[in-house]
Design an enzyme around this catalytic site. Structure first.
Site, mmCIF file in Angstrom:
data_model
loop_
_atom_site.group_PDB
_atom_site.id
_atom_site.type_symbol
_atom_site.label_atom_id
_atom_site.label_comp_id
_atom_site.label_asym_id
_atom_site.label_seq_id
_atom_site.Cartn_x
_atom_site.Cartn_y
_atom_site.Cartn_z
ATOM 1 N N ARG A 43 -11.879 1.795 -49.198
ATOM 2 C CA ARG A 43 -10.872 2.861 -49.300
ATOM 3 C C ARG A 43 -9.605 2.529 -48.518
ATOM 4 O O ARG A 43 -8.593 3.217 -48.633
ATOM 5 C CB ARG A 43 -11.454 4.178 -48.830
ATOM 6 N N HIS A 165 -31.517 -10.184 -42.827
ATOM 7 C CA HIS A 165 -31.064 -11.562 -42.612
ATOM 8 C C HIS A 165 -32.036 -12.365 -41.755
ATOM 9 O O HIS A 165 -31.947 -13.590 -41.715
ATOM 10 C CB HIS A 165 -29.632 -11.592 -42.049
ATOM 11 N N HIS A 227 -36.170 -6.012 -38.809
ATOM 12 C CA HIS A 227 -36.304 -7.452 -38.595
ATOM 13 C C HIS A 227 -37.684 -7.873 -38.075
ATOM 14 O O HIS A 227 -38.301 -8.793 -38.602
ATOM 15 C CB HIS A 227 -35.248 -7.941 -37.597
#
Ligand code: NDP
Length: 460
Positions: A43, A165, A227
């Site tokens: 935005r 990740h 994680h």
């Protein structure tokens, strides 16, 4: 290789600039000719040139060479829009066109991601569109299930990439080789030979201006729920027949389904603490509760620990302790697998007989095997020797590794929907016990060690 567009929603955000684009840069360093173009949506008012400059700088920071950077700057495009407006999203996808796969990467605050996905229910999502979802995926098990239901209304599961990740960390991927390509470890990888497993991610970093996010998440949700649960699933999974997304996701999901709180008791199996003022590496750190943006009434923990059991044939009775925290005196990011004593130590061998262990460093990537050997001074005395090695250094950072698979449309390093829900189950139990006040909020001075009373040996 198919042409791919990485369409980043939240292209002006912190994740995009600090991790995602540098991760892509590390991928371009290894594969400069990979046919990927970057398109941003946010935005924030920005010209195409301004966005191109940002893309170029972040890719270069990740290691992309000057030619790639120029090519990427030239092919990039920017859309200023509200990503919760379905019509605008549909128009943007039409404008990009069908020139290969589009990876829509939701690098947005979680509530905005959900609103954006709901808005996309209003139009048919084209077959060449994949969805990449950041963590946290939902805020508890029920909301993760709801979000999964929305996604199922958009695209098939094989086109959803839930990003964690840590699955791209080279030391986590190295677990596949260490566990399944070595008889030495393969045959002892069970409750028969292993006494306990600890997965630590203790950081010396404090809040680092991330209060807006962190104070709502806390150490448990930020690290353990996502994680460290994924790392646990790699440590404990059964042997895959082949390294494919289908196979790995089946095996890791089975582990998370078997995870139970130690003693089925959230109040005795978990610990929480918050840092007070202190000094980390010469830097003065204020009380967590006086950091800007922190709301003390939220009772957010900066250090959390939980002990669980993987209640199946292989692991029943072995405590797995997961811990992570901030502003600690010692960085300790490792998996510690502690072996049981031998059944009988030959009479005549004396001296300290410390437990043998395998320690896999998550950062830096290392492996240590702590073994009992004869003492230098006396062959009948015992002492511990350490075999130490670095693990392969990946050319890619963890985001680059995960992105490489996603850009290929491969689900290998993406979390499956049922697993994302399952990872919340024990978290929900622990957080409910904390809200009921069943677990005291301990304190530690910034720069101090983990509280001494936080033994990782469970009481039951
Ligand atoms: P940000 O708060 O920086 O938001 C990302 C961007 O999205 C901002 O530019 C924001 O604009 C924009 N945005 C918000 N609402 C809209 C909207 N309706 N339409 C268009 N753009 C919008 O988030 P982060 O980058 O920190 O995090 C993104 C995701 O990544 C989160 O899910 C987070 O949990 C996850 N994550 C983040 C990490 C990090 O280190 N930052 C690490 C690991 C995961 P504005 O600034 O105007 O609000």
């Amino acid at each position: 290789m198919t042409d791919t567009t990485l369409l980043i929603l939240g292209a002006s955000g912190d994740l995009t600039n600090r991790l995602l684009l540098p991760g892509l840069g590390s991928l371009f360093k290894r594969e400069p000719d990979r046919p990927v173009r970057v398109v941003g949506a946010d935005r924030v008012a920005m010209t195409g040139e301004e966005f191109a400059d940002r893309v170029g700088a972040a890719l270069a920071a990740g290691g992309a060479g000057p030619e790639v950077v120029e090519r990427q700057k030239a092919s990039s495009a920017y859309f200023q829009l509200d990503v919760t407006n379905g019509d605008d999203i549909e128009r943007m996808i039409d404008t990009i066109g069908d020139c290969g796969r589009i990876i829509m990467y939701f690098a947005l605050p979680p509530a905005v991601t959900e609103a954006s996905c709901r808005a996309m229910l209003n139009f048919p999502v084209p077959e060449h569109v994949h969805l990449a979802m950041e963590k946290p995926f939902g805020h508890d098990q029920a909301s993760a299930a709801e979000l999964n239901a929305v996604l199922a209304g958009l695209v098939p599961e094989v086109r959803v990439h839930r990003v964690d990740h840590f699955l791209g960390k080279s030391s986590v991927l190295d677990l596949l080789a260490i566990r399944f390509a070595n008889r030495l470890f393969f045959n002892v990888w069970s409750a028969e030979h292993i006494e306990s497993v600890e997965i630590f991610y203790d950081e010396d970093l404090a809040l680092e201006q991330r209060a807006a996010y962190y104070d709502k998440a806390g150490a448990f949700v930020d690290m353990i729920q996502s994680h460290l649960m994924q790392v646990l699933s790699f440590v404990a999974m059964e042997a895959p027949a082949e390294v494919t997304g289908l196979e790995l996701r089946d095996k890791t999901a089975a582990v998370l389904r078997a995870v139970k709180l130690w003693g089925d008791d959230p109040s005795t199996s978990s610990r929480r603490a918050r840092y007070t003022a202190g000094n980390v590496g010469g830097v003065e750190i204020p009380d967590y509760v006086s950091e800007e943006g922190v709301e003390p009434a939220r009772m957010t923990e900066t250090l959390a620990q939980v002990t669980v059991e993987v209640r199946n044939q292989r692991w029943s009775g072995v405590p797995f302790t997961l811990r992570s925290g901030k502003a600690l005196g010692q960085r300790r990011k490792e998996i510690v697998v502690t072996f049981r004593d031998v059944r009988h130590l030959p009479d005549g061998l004396t001296g300290p007989d410390p437990k043998d262990s395998l320690v896999i460093g998550l950062s830096p990537d290392t492996m240590e095997l702590h073994l009992t050997t004869n003492a230098a001074s006396d062959p009948l005395m015992l002492e511990q020797s350490v075999l130490r090695t670095g693990l392969r250094k990946s050319e890619l950072d963890a985001y680059g590794e995960v992105l490489a698979a996603i850009l290929d449309g491969d689900i290998l390093l993406s979390v499956r929907g049922d697993t994302a829900e399952e990872a919340w189950r024990v978290t929900d139990e622990v957080l409910a016990a904390w809200r009921r006040g069943e677990v005291p909020m301990d304190e530690y001075a910034a720069g101090a060690p983990v509280p001494a009373s936080w033994d990782t040996t469970p009481s039951s």
